[in-house]
Design a protein around this motif. Sequence first.
Motif, PDB file in Angstrom:
ATOM      1  N   PRO A 168       0.828  -1.212   0.000  1.00 44.69           N
ATOM      2  CA  PRO A 168       0.000   0.000   0.000  1.00 44.69           C
ATOM      3  C   PRO A 168       0.859   1.258   0.000  1.00 44.69           C
ATOM      4  O   PRO A 168       2.045   1.224   0.345  1.00 44.69           O
ATOM      5  N   ALA A 169       0.252   2.366  -0.365  1.00 44.22           N
ATOM      6  CA  ALA A 169       1.010   3.624  -0.474  1.00 44.22           C
ATOM      7  C   ALA A 169       1.655   4.027   0.840  1.00 44.22           C
ATOM      8  O   ALA A 169       2.766   4.579   0.853  1.00 44.22           O
ATOM      9  N   LEU A 170       0.980   3.770   1.970  1.00 48.35           N
ATOM     10  CA  LEU A 170       1.471   4.195   3.281  1.00 48.35           C
ATOM     11  C   LEU A 170       1.278   3.047   4.255  1.00 48.35           C
ATOM     12  O   LEU A 170       0.167   2.526   4.396  1.00 48.35           O
ATOM     13  N   VAL A 171       2.362   2.656   4.921  1.00 48.72           N
ATOM     14  CA  VAL A 171       2.296   1.570   5.891  1.00 48.72           C
ATOM     15  C   VAL A 171       2.762   2.071   7.254  1.00 48.72           C
ATOM     16  O   VAL A 171       3.443   3.092   7.366  1.00 48.72           O
ATOM     17  N   HIS A 172       2.411   1.311   8.285  1.00 48.02           N
ATOM     18  CA  HIS A 172       2.788   1.654   9.658  1.00 48.02           C
ATOM     19  C   HIS A 172       3.595   0.540  10.318  1.00 48.02           C
ATOM     20  O   HIS A 172       3.983   0.667  11.475  1.00 48.02           O
ATOM     21  N   GLY A 173       3.848  -0.534   9.607  1.00 49.72           N
ATOM     22  CA  GLY A 173       4.547  -1.674  10.175  1.00 49.72           C
ATOM     23  C   GLY A 173       6.043  -1.625   9.926  1.00 49.72           C
ATOM     24  O   GLY A 173       6.652  -0.560   9.803  1.00 49.72           O
ATOM     25  N   ASP A 174       6.638  -2.813   9.792  1.00 47.42           N
ATOM     26  CA  ASP A 174       8.088  -2.934   9.653  1.00 47.42           C
ATOM     27  C   ASP A 174       8.537  -2.438   8.284  1.00 47.42           C
ATOM     28  O   ASP A 174       8.109  -2.948   7.253  1.00 47.42           O
ATOM     29  N   VAL A 175       9.407  -1.443   8.276  1.00 46.06           N
ATOM     30  CA  VAL A 175       9.975  -0.945   7.025  1.00 46.06           C
ATOM     31  C   VAL A 175      11.437  -1.325   6.902  1.00 46.06           C
ATOM     32  O   VAL A 175      12.033  -1.199   5.826  1.00 46.06           O
ATOM     33  N   VAL A 176      12.024  -1.812   7.985  1.00 46.65           N
ATOM     34  CA  VAL A 176      13.456  -2.131   7.990  1.00 46.65           C
ATOM     35  C   VAL A 176      13.720  -3.549   7.490  1.00 46.65           C
ATOM     36  O   VAL A 176      14.609  -3.770   6.663  1.00 46.65           O
ATOM     37  N   GLY A 177      12.937  -4.511   7.960  1.00 45.40           N
ATOM     38  CA  GLY A 177      13.132  -5.894   7.524  1.00 45.40           C
ATOM     39  C   GLY A 177      13.072  -6.062   6.013  1.00 45.40           C
ATOM     40  O   GLY A 177      13.971  -6.680   5.418  1.00 45.40           O
ATOM     41  N   PRO A 178      12.045  -5.509   5.344  1.00 45.60           N
ATOM     42  CA  PRO A 178      12.006  -5.612   3.887  1.00 45.60           C
ATOM     43  C   PRO A 178      13.181  -4.912   3.205  1.00 45.60           C
ATOM     44  O   PRO A 178      13.632  -5.353   2.138  1.00 45.60           O
ATOM     45  N   ALA A 179      13.691  -3.828   3.800  1.00 49.95           N
ATOM     46  CA  ALA A 179      14.862  -3.150   3.227  1.00 49.95           C
ATOM     47  C   ALA A 179      16.110  -4.022   3.359  1.00 49.95           C
ATOM     48  O   ALA A 179      16.940  -4.078   2.440  1.00 49.95           O
ATOM     49  N   ILE A 180      16.260  -4.695   4.480  1.00 45.12           N
ATOM     50  CA  ILE A 180      17.384  -5.615   4.665  1.00 45.12           C
ATOM     51  C   ILE A 180      17.305  -6.739   3.640  1.00 45.12           C
ATOM     52  O   ILE A 180      18.311  -7.124   3.032  1.00 45.12           O
ATOM     53  N   ALA A 181      16.093  -7.264   3.416  1.00 44.62           N
ATOM     54  CA  ALA A 181      15.913  -8.336   2.440  1.00 44.62           C
ATOM     55  C   ALA A 181      16.272  -7.876   1.033  1.00 44.62           C
ATOM     56  O   ALA A 181      16.902  -8.623   0.260  1.00 44.62           O
ATOM     57  N   ALA A 182      15.898  -6.642   0.662  1.00 47.70           N
ATOM     58  CA  ALA A 182      16.226  -6.130  -0.666  1.00 47.70           C
ATOM     59  C   ALA A 182      17.728  -5.937  -0.827  1.00 47.70           C
ATOM     60  O   ALA A 182      18.285  -6.199  -1.908  1.00 47.70           O
ATOM     61  N   GLU A 183      18.392  -5.481   0.218  1.00 43.58           N
ATOM     62  CA  GLU A 183      19.858  -5.353   0.152  1.00 43.58           C
ATOM     63  C   GLU A 183      20.503  -6.713  -0.045  1.00 43.58           C
ATOM     64  O   GLU A 183      21.483  -6.838  -0.801  1.00 43.58           O
ATOM     65  N   ASP A 184      19.950  -7.751   0.577  1.00 44.69           N
ATOM     66  CA  ASP A 184      20.479  -9.104   0.393  1.00 44.69           C
ATOM     67  C   ASP A 184      20.345  -9.558  -1.055  1.00 44.69           C
ATOM     68  O   ASP A 184      21.180 -10.311  -1.562  1.00 44.69           O
ATOM     69  N   VAL A 185      19.293  -9.107  -1.727  1.00 42.60           N
ATOM     70  CA  VAL A 185      19.060  -9.491  -3.131  1.00 42.60           C
ATOM     71  C   VAL A 185      19.953  -8.699  -4.074  1.00 42.60           C
ATOM     72  O   VAL A 185      20.631  -9.256  -4.935  1.00 42.60           O
ATOM     73  N   PHE A 186      19.974  -7.361  -3.926  1.00 47.75           N
ATOM     74  CA  PHE A 186      20.604  -6.497  -4.914  1.00 47.75           C
ATOM     75  C   PHE A 186      22.037  -6.094  -4.580  1.00 47.75           C
ATOM     76  O   PHE A 186      22.806  -5.762  -5.489  1.00 47.75           O
ATOM     77  N   HIS A 187      22.400  -6.055  -3.293  1.00 43.85           N
ATOM     78  CA  HIS A 187      23.708  -5.534  -2.875  1.00 43.85           C
ATOM     79  C   HIS A 187      23.971  -4.179  -3.550  1.00 43.85           C
ATOM     80  O   HIS A 187      25.029  -3.935  -4.118  1.00 43.85           O
ATOM     81  N   TYR A 188      22.991  -3.311  -3.449  1.00 41.55           N
ATOM     82  CA  TYR A 188      23.020  -2.058  -4.202  1.00 41.55           C
ATOM     83  C   TYR A 188      23.751  -0.930  -3.491  1.00 41.55           C
ATOM     84  O   TYR A 188      23.999   0.125  -4.082  1.00 41.55           O
ATOM     85  N   SER A 189      24.091  -1.109  -2.228  1.00 41.34           N
ATOM     86  CA  SER A 189      24.683  -0.022  -1.460  1.00 41.34           C
ATOM     87  C   SER A 189      26.203  -0.025  -1.545  1.00 41.34           C
ATOM     88  O   SER A 189      26.827  -1.081  -1.654  1.00 41.34           O
ATOM     89  N   SER A 190      26.783   1.181  -1.494  1.00 38.42           N
ATOM     90  CA  SER A 190      28.237   1.346  -1.487  1.00 38.42           C
ATOM     91  C   SER A 190      28.713   1.315  -0.038  1.00 38.42           C
ATOM     92  O   SER A 190      28.809   2.353   0.620  1.00 38.42           O
ATOM     93  N   LEU A 191      28.987   0.113   0.463  1.00 40.49           N
ATOM     94  CA  LEU A 191      29.370  -0.022   1.865  1.00 40.49           C
ATOM     95  C   LEU A 191      30.654   0.754   2.127  1.00 40.49           C
ATOM     96  O   LEU A 191      31.631   0.626   1.411  1.00 40.49           O
ATOM     97  N   ASN A 192      30.608   1.592   3.169  1.00 40.63           N
ATOM     98  CA  ASN A 192      31.779   2.386   3.523  1.00 40.63           C
ATOM     99  C   ASN A 192      31.752   2.658   5.021  1.00 40.63           C
ATOM    100  O   ASN A 192      30.669   2.662   5.632  1.00 40.63           O
ATOM    101  N   PRO A 193      32.906   2.877   5.633  1.00 34.60           N
ATOM    102  CA  PRO A 193      32.950   3.001   7.096  1.00 34.60           C
ATOM    103  C   PRO A 193      32.092   4.117   7.670  1.00 34.60           C
ATOM    104  O   PRO A 193      31.652   4.031   8.810  1.00 34.60           O
ATOM    105  N   GLY A 194      31.842   5.176   6.894  1.00 40.14           N
ATOM    106  CA  GLY A 194      31.062   6.293   7.408  1.00 40.14           C
ATOM    107  C   GLY A 194      29.565   6.165   7.203  1.00 40.14           C
ATOM    108  O   GLY A 194      28.803   7.067   7.576  1.00 40.14           O
ATOM    109  N   MET A 195      29.125   5.043   6.633  1.00 40.43           N
ATOM    110  CA  MET A 195      27.729   4.906   6.232  1.00 40.43           C
ATOM    111  C   MET A 195      26.766   4.969   7.420  1.00 40.43           C
ATOM    112  O   MET A 195      25.760   5.682   7.398  1.00 40.43           O
TER     113      MET A 195
END
Length: 250
Positions: A168-195
Amino acid sequence: METRVAEIADGIYRLSTFVPDLTPAGMTFNSFLVRGEEPLLFHTGLRNMFPLNRDAVASLIPPETLRWITFGHYEADECGAMNEWLAVAPGAQVAHGQTGVSVSLNDMASRPPRVLDDGERIDLGGGKVVRYIDTPHTPHGWDAGVLFEESTGTLMCGDLFTQLGNEPALVHGDVVGPAIAAEDVFHYSSLNPGMGMTIRGLATLAPKTLALMHGPSFAGDGAAAINALADDYDRRIGDRLAEFGFARAA
């Protein structure tokens, strides 16, 4: 495809296009219109999605009255339709951080862009004020930044919190778990010590709404969600450092 419009905070509208075959679960591509005396569009969408997004904006304001165009970083889904919007809205100007303007936008934008300093505000009128915040390399792109609308406490997160599916357009539940799962799939972030530090800096804004480019918007304790996301990136960075024989920080 269709672009759906939903108001996620007072005077802030999510324009969402779902692409079902991009991943097994599909993915949304979201832009955000902030209504004011000087309307602002955060993310232009892909160039081939321009007709859909233009019609979505037209359901809210005359597209030619758009005044500001900005985005998370220079990449096709963030700003692919930049020049199409500039052609439709003759009074519009692209605004972005110094790096993005110097490296890409001075050449690629059809009209001269405006440089935004870290922390600079734009008064859109009608009670809406946005603040630009540099987030270099977070989650990727050395020109990365986010936008915070102060009256509603809405953080336009760019690619932070990216997730799959068509929620849905707006949710009130967990927004972090699905983001962690997407990072596991895409590895899209530039991991760096200051992140982690960069992300935690956004928590000090105490946002009430997180406006995601890929995924639903979130209403709730934005600071807690941001800090939890930073914790996960700290874990990832620690894991990678350990792979190369570096000790984890105490």
